[in-house]
Design a protein around this motif. Structure first.
Motif, PDB file in Angstrom:
ATOM      1  N   PHE A 221      62.205  30.608  39.205  1.00 54.02           N
ATOM      2  CA  PHE A 221      61.779  29.465  38.404  1.00 54.02           C
ATOM      3  C   PHE A 221      60.319  29.143  38.685  1.00 54.02           C
ATOM      4  CE2 PHE A 221      63.892  28.122  42.283  1.00 54.02           C
ATOM      5  CZ  PHE A 221      62.983  27.254  42.843  1.00 54.02           C
ATOM      6  N   VAL A 222      59.711  28.346  37.798  1.00 51.59           N
ATOM      7  CA  VAL A 222      58.298  27.991  37.922  1.00 51.59           C
ATOM      8  C   VAL A 222      58.114  26.525  38.299  1.00 51.59           C
ATOM      9  CG1 VAL A 222      56.075  27.874  36.675  1.00 51.59           C
ATOM     10  CG2 VAL A 222      57.643  29.790  36.283  1.00 51.59           C
ATOM     11  N   TYR A 223      59.025  25.659  37.895  1.00 51.52           N
ATOM     12  CA  TYR A 223      58.830  24.219  38.134  1.00 51.52           C
ATOM     13  C   TYR A 223      60.077  23.590  38.725  1.00 51.52           C
ATOM     14  CZ  TYR A 223      61.859  23.344  34.131  1.00 51.52           C
ATOM     15  OH  TYR A 223      62.958  23.317  33.283  1.00 51.52           O
ATOM     16  N   ASP A 384      74.065  27.035  61.578  1.00 54.13           N
ATOM     17  CA  ASP A 384      74.936  27.919  60.812  1.00 54.13           C
ATOM     18  C   ASP A 384      75.584  27.074  59.719  1.00 54.13           C
ATOM     19  OD1 ASP A 384      76.823  29.618  59.726  1.00 54.13           O
ATOM     20  OD2 ASP A 384      77.920  29.935  61.595  1.00 54.13           O
ATOM     21  N   PHE A 385      75.287  27.384  58.466  1.00 61.69           N
ATOM     22  CA  PHE A 385      75.847  26.613  57.359  1.00 61.69           C
ATOM     23  C   PHE A 385      77.221  27.128  56.921  1.00 61.69           C
ATOM     24  CE2 PHE A 385      71.411  25.505  57.355  1.00 61.69           C
ATOM     25  CZ  PHE A 385      71.463  24.138  57.151  1.00 61.69           C
ATOM     26  N   GLY A 386      77.738  28.122  57.625  1.00 58.84           N
ATOM     27  CA  GLY A 386      79.103  28.572  57.395  1.00 58.84           C
ATOM     28  C   GLY A 386      79.278  29.496  56.209  1.00 58.84           C
ATOM     29  N   ARG A 387      78.280  29.591  55.370  1.00 58.14           N
ATOM     30  CA  ARG A 387      78.326  30.419  54.168  1.00 58.14           C
ATOM     31  C   ARG A 387      76.897  30.559  53.653  1.00 58.14           C
ATOM     32  NH1 ARG A 387      80.903  26.802  49.406  1.00 58.14           N
ATOM     33  NH2 ARG A 387      79.956  28.463  48.204  1.00 58.14           N
ATOM     34  N   THR A 388      76.701  31.437  52.741  1.00 54.98           N
ATOM     35  CA  THR A 388      75.375  31.648  52.180  1.00 54.98           C
ATOM     36  C   THR A 388      75.052  30.580  51.142  1.00 54.98           C
ATOM     37  OG1 THR A 388      75.339  34.018  52.570  1.00 54.98           O
ATOM     38  CG2 THR A 388      74.039  33.221  50.714  1.00 54.98           C
ATOM     39  N   TRP A 389      73.795  30.165  51.152  1.00 49.02           N
ATOM     40  CA  TRP A 389      73.252  29.328  50.086  1.00 49.02           C
ATOM     41  C   TRP A 389      71.915  29.914  49.641  1.00 49.02           C
ATOM     42  CZ3 TRP A 389      76.511  26.303  47.857  1.00 49.02           C
ATOM     43  CH2 TRP A 389      77.513  25.644  48.587  1.00 49.02           C
ATOM     44  N   GLU A 390      71.529  29.579  48.414  1.00 47.78           N
ATOM     45  CA  GLU A 390      70.216  29.932  47.898  1.00 47.78           C
ATOM     46  C   GLU A 390      69.395  28.660  47.761  1.00 47.78           C
ATOM     47  OE1 GLU A 390      71.656  33.755  45.192  1.00 47.78           O
ATOM     48  OE2 GLU A 390      71.000  31.913  44.199  1.00 47.78           O
ATOM     49  N   GLY A 391      68.168  28.692  48.233  1.00 47.31           N
ATOM     50  CA  GLY A 391      67.307  27.513  48.171  1.00 47.31           C
ATOM     51  C   GLY A 391      66.524  27.391  49.448  1.00 47.31           C
ATOM     52  N   GLY A 392      66.778  26.343  50.205  1.00 47.21           N
ATOM     53  CA  GLY A 392      66.058  26.125  51.450  1.00 47.21           C
ATOM     54  C   GLY A 392      66.688  24.989  52.226  1.00 47.21           C
ATOM     55  N   LEU A 450      62.894  29.673  46.757  1.00 47.09           N
ATOM     56  CA  LEU A 450      64.237  30.215  46.916  1.00 47.09           C
ATOM     57  C   LEU A 450      64.261  31.216  48.062  1.00 47.09           C
ATOM     58  CD1 LEU A 450      66.417  31.454  43.933  1.00 47.09           C
ATOM     59  CD2 LEU A 450      66.419  32.636  46.105  1.00 47.09           C
ATOM     60  N   ARG A 451      65.049  30.888  49.080  1.00 49.34           N
ATOM     61  CA  ARG A 451      65.410  31.834  50.125  1.00 49.34           C
ATOM     62  C   ARG A 451      66.934  31.958  50.095  1.00 49.34           C
ATOM     63  NH1 ARG A 451      60.760  30.307  49.677  1.00 49.34           N
ATOM     64  NH2 ARG A 451      59.223  29.938  51.324  1.00 49.34           N
ATOM     65  N   VAL A 452      67.445  33.076  50.531  1.00 51.00           N
ATOM     66  CA  VAL A 452      68.893  33.290  50.573  1.00 51.00           C
ATOM     67  C   VAL A 452      69.293  33.362  52.041  1.00 51.00           C
ATOM     68  CG1 VAL A 452      70.803  34.735  49.809  1.00 51.00           C
ATOM     69  CG2 VAL A 452      68.735  34.568  48.405  1.00 51.00           C
TER      70      VAL A 452
END
Length: 936
Positions: A221-223, A384-392, A450-452
């Motif tokens: 994304f850009v914005y 440890d967030f227990g699962r994967t997320w995308e974002g930050g 976005l980081r994974v």
């Protein structure tokens, strides 16, 4: 009571008391949740579930309906009324004749009658409307090139970090030996702000239309945009062609009539820097006002807020590390009343030639606390967030907790020493440095890009130990010395496409199956993105085979087909390289039609789908596909499987069994599609090609002595058989080529001896074929397996928070841990183990074929249950083996009891594990069927 509930109550009061328990719910408009950016002049299609209050089966078998459309959420004019209509069986009901000019908003409500003329309550009204279309009263803007940036950059903080070896940036599986990077990426950041004074009169609705360019360099994304300080959304998604895709957001509840309002955006791109926004506001007196970007907007360059930095990307994309300088950050810039006097007037850029709405729901940001946290001996905080997320992440700090200069490292897995692996296997370096100030004021900072990740490591500078102690206490680290009662916290700021976690379920007597299914369901929730992509870690690009699998898994766990449709549309226009990949688009379009009942995609892209057929490689004499295998990493190169180590020794020839099996299915699916669209000549021709190809395969490629298919023929249809029997040749034939009955058992036995000699990608085809052929226990055993590398449990055991590209990093050293297409058990278990499968478009008819296996058999389970969301409502199935020894007192012992909840306007057939009909024509409601033991 909110306004929509009020409207429903007023409608009920006006039309008399409801007599039918329950109410229409789960309303979808063009397969979306309350869209306000439909294309002007588009056709509106509506569907819903009926929530039958007090009924365990959630069905009412309603027979007629009424839909009304109004121009106001409370007591507006009725602009469209279907009257009472008999239901014709289609999942979607089209609102014929409803005017849909640009920048229009409506509200829709539904009620239904049953066969005894009992009427339900009105549904909660659902809003929908059109975007700006071609009627934009706004100009694209950006920060002027000569705009002055505020403040100074202070990177004097010192960190005690261990020395690390240089990390390679090459990717051994693809061409390229360096990462994409822009050494002046700070020039990509732009803060954009508009102030709007609204008149003092009631607002009926407001839609904010937004887009920007370009998504190319960063492949994201850009914005991000806010209204009056409240986050609204981010975008855009990837355009299909040369258009720009805009998103429309309902911001009605965020505006202040008779006061000043603010729109704020933070944007990043290093290419074609343009941003455009238009706020459409409709007032109670009927006036619609439009407020758009232009030279009156204010801008601020981000060069001193986000200084030049390394890329967190790979060789495929450049995205900046966010080394934020909080001392220069314009906190509150998106709120009304912010002083932007020192900002620079916006520079107007060239117009977008084509603006089209994005036909998907709008992703948003969710905040999640860590599942666990700990402090290391050297003072690092590991989350440890227990699962994967995308974002930050979002960090919140109370005042008075000392200076905070922090390195934030993200990783998909941990290093052997327990630290976060921020040098990813795909060669991303996920490290940001946040300079959050001296702690004199409360501060909240959030990742923009976005980081994974599943894991985060926070490293304080030598002067920031106090700040870290308070953060550790805030996330609940035992023994942390900070103030746990303060507001300090670190949360995952997850970018999530709308997802209904209650829509699907799976349970089993085998706990491993439940673990794997939940792992795969969570993967779908967290990694869908705003378009289907192979992985948002490494390539950030859609691929056809991946999209076919991701769509299948996504629709098995959520009723959200719009994202799948757009992703497949994108790929139809933008093909990738392997021979097999374009073929999967035909399967994807066919699967979507069968699951949704909508012909929109297959009709709109019929000619495009026909061109994807491998007709140019069809040998007229033999009926087989004959072609040079090419190279796997080039256009029209045969893939078979990836990485190459997973091909089970497959040997290539000009006739390839895998390619022919898949091709036969594409022709069969195109025959179904053509017939559905009334193209009968095409349907007959495609069906003939599929039948002839399959017959030729069974004659020329099946080795009766081995009980398996050979990999192919050497030099063409008349060439010699290749003396090798890979798993793939037989697995793809089993899944796609309609094996003769005499060949199924030998092929099943051959595959049983192979185990999981293939990749995660090929496993989806392999396992689906086993279930379809009646070898359910074999398939279930492979899904539930713990031993060896090639299992989903191995991914979980290795710390993955989402399904992986390869079974293990040993199989593919550059593997990533964020591949939604690898989550095939999300659909294999409900569709295979329980056999819930549509047999008519839109689940108008479906079958249930439980395959629990025989007691004591490898892969057998005692029970399983699943709920699958469909366009007609949820299908719920439970199958359980009746316990005990057979006797006069317990005659059902050993049988399988099947309970099926059939949604409205659907019809079920229950099959035995062997495929015989046990019960048919099961209408809406709950049904219980007893399947006798197989050996009776």
């Amino acid at each position: 009571m909110n306004s929509n509930e009020s409207n429903a109550a007023e409608l009920d009061a006006a039309s008399g008391a409801a007599e039918l328990a329950g109410v229409p719910a789960h309303i979808r408009i063009n397969d979306r949740i309350e869209p306000v950016d439909l294309a002007p002049e588009s056709t509106v299609a509506v569907r819903w579930w009926f929530d039958a209050a007090g009924s365990a089966a959630k069905a009412a078998d309603w027979t007629s309906y009424q839909i009304i459309v109004t121009d106001h959420p409370l007591s507006g004019n009725t602009v469209w009324d279907s009257g009472r209509c008999d239901y014709d069986g289609d999942a979607d009901i089209t609102l014929e004749g409803l005017a849909m000019p640009a920048s229009t908003r409506y509200w829709l409500a539904v009620r239904v009658w049953d066969g005894e003329d009992h009427v339900s309550a009105w549904s909660r009204p659902a809003t929908f409307g059109t975007g700006a279309g071609e009627h934009w009263q706004a100009k694209p803007i950006w920060v002027p090139a000569d705009a002055a940036a505020p403040g100074q950059i202070d990177e004097s903080a010192e960190f005690n970090l261990p020395e690390e070896d240089d990390v390679a940036t090459d990717d051994s599986f693809f061409v390229g030996d360096k990462k994409a990077a822009d050494e002046h990426n700070s020039r990509g950041w732009a803060f954009l702000r508009g102030a709007i004074d609204l008149p003092d009169k009631p607002v009926v609705w407001a839609t904010l239309n937004v887009t920007a360019s370009s998504t190319r360099a960063a492949r994201q994304f850009v914005y991000r945009i806010w209204v009056n300080g409240t986050f609204v959304g981010y975008g855009p998604t990837f355009p299909i062609g040369d258009e720009a895709r805009y998103d429309g957001y309902d911001v009605t509840g965020l505006l202040n009539a008779g006061d000043s309002n603010a729109i704020g955006a933070l944007a990043y791109t290093v290419e074609d820097q343009r941003f455009i926004a238009q706020l459409d506001v409709c007032f109670a007196d009927g006036e619609t006002a439009r407020y758009g970007t232009g030279p009156d907007w204010r801008t601020l360059p981000g060069t001193t807020i986000y200084p030049d930095s390394a890329s967190v990307g790979t060789q495929y994309f450049e995205a900046p590390a966010e080394n934020v300088q909080a001392a220069n950050y314009p906190f509150g810039f998106a709120a009304a009343g912010f002083d932007d006097a020192d900002w620079t007037p916006a520079a107007v850029r060239g117009d977008f030639e084509k603006l089209l709405p994005t036909p998907t729901d709008k992703p948003t940001v969710q905040y999640h606390a860590p599942a666990s946290s700990r402090l290391t001996d050297d003072g690092h905080l590991i989350l440890d967030f227990g699962r994967t997320w995308e974002g930050g992440v979002r960090i919140t700090r109370a005042a008075g907790h000392g200076p905070a200069d922090l390195k934030i490292r993200y990783g998909e897995v941990l290093n052997p020493d327990g630290s976060v692996k921020w040098h990813l296997s795909a060669f991303n370096n996920y490290e940001d440095t946040w300079h959050l100030g001296d702690g004199g004021t409360p501060t909240t900072m959030e990742t923009w890009g976005l980081r994974v990740f599943r894991y985060v490591e926070v490293i304080p500078s030598v002067d920031s130990a106090e700040a870290l102690r308070h953060l550790a206490a805030g996330v609940g680290v035992d023994g942390a010395e900070g103030d746990a009662t303060a507001a300090d916290s670190i949360e995952a700021a997850a970018l999530v496409y709308p997802f209904d976690r209650s829509a699907a379920s799976f349970t089993s007597s085998n706990a491993t199956l439940e673990t794997v299914w939940n792992f795969c369901r969570n993967t779908m929730e967290s990694t869908n993105g705003n378009i289907y992509a192979d992985s948002w870690t490494r390539e950030r690009a859609p691929y056809e085979g991946d999209a076919w699998l991701q769509q299948h898994a996504h629709l098995a766990v959520d009723d959200a087909p719009a994202l799948a449709e757009y992703s497949v549309d994108w790929l139809i226009a933008n093909r990738t390289w392997p021979t097999e990949w374009p073929l999967y688009l035909i399967l994807a379009a066919h699967d979507a039609w069968m699951r949704t009942g909508s012909i929109r995609q297959i009709a709109g892209h019929y000619d495009d789908l026909v061109t994807l057929l491998p007709t140019r490689h069809l040998d007229e004499d033999s009926g087989l596909i004959v072609k040079d295998p090419g190279e796997s990493s080039h256009t029209d190169g045969d893939l078979i499987d990836w990485p190459p180590v997973e091909r089970d020794g497959f040997r290539f020839g000009r006739v390839n069994t895998v390619i022919n099996a898949l091709s036969s299915q594409t022709f069969a699916d195109m025959a179904d599609i053509a017939a559905a669209l009334g193209r009968n000549d095409d349907a007959e021709r495609f069906a003939h090609i599929a039948h002839r190809m399959r017959a030729a395969m069974h004659e020329r490629l099946y080795d009766a002595e081995a009980g398996a298919y050979v990999d192919g023929l050497t030099d063409g249809a008349s060439g010699e058989r290749i003396d090798h029997h890979s798993l793939h040749a037989s697995a793809f034939a089993l899944a796609f080529a309609e094996l003769p009955e005499s060949q199924r058992e030998p092929v099943g036995a051959f595959l049983r001896g192979k185990g999981m000699a293939c990749s995660v990608y090929a496993a989806s085809v392999y396992l689906a074929g086993l279930y379809a052929a009646g070898f359910g226990a074999d398939a279930t055993a492979l899904i539930a397996a713990h031993d060896g590398l090639r299992t989903w449990m191995n991914m979980i055991d290795k710390g993955a928070g989402a399904t992986m590209e390869a079974w293990d990093v040993e199989n593919k050293p550059n593997t990533t841990y964020s591949h939604p297409w690898a989550a095939s058990p999300a659909y294999l278990l409900p569709e295979g183990l329980l056999g819930i499968r549509p047999t008519a478009p839109g689940y108008a008819e479906f079958e249930v074929r439980p395959q629990l296996g025989e007691p004591g058999e490898r892969g057998a389970v005692d029970s399983a249950a699943a709920t699958v969301p469909t366009v007609r409502g949820p299908i719920a199935v439970r199958a359980e083996r009746v316990a005990g020894e057979a006797s006069a007192a317990n005659p059902s012992a050993g049988a399988v009891r099947v309970i099926v909840d059939v949604p409205d306007h659907a019809e079920a057939t229950v099959l035995t594990p062997q495929g015989a009909v046990a019960a048919e024509h099961l209408a809406a409601g709950r049904h219980e069927i007893l399947l006798p033991p197989a050996k009776m």
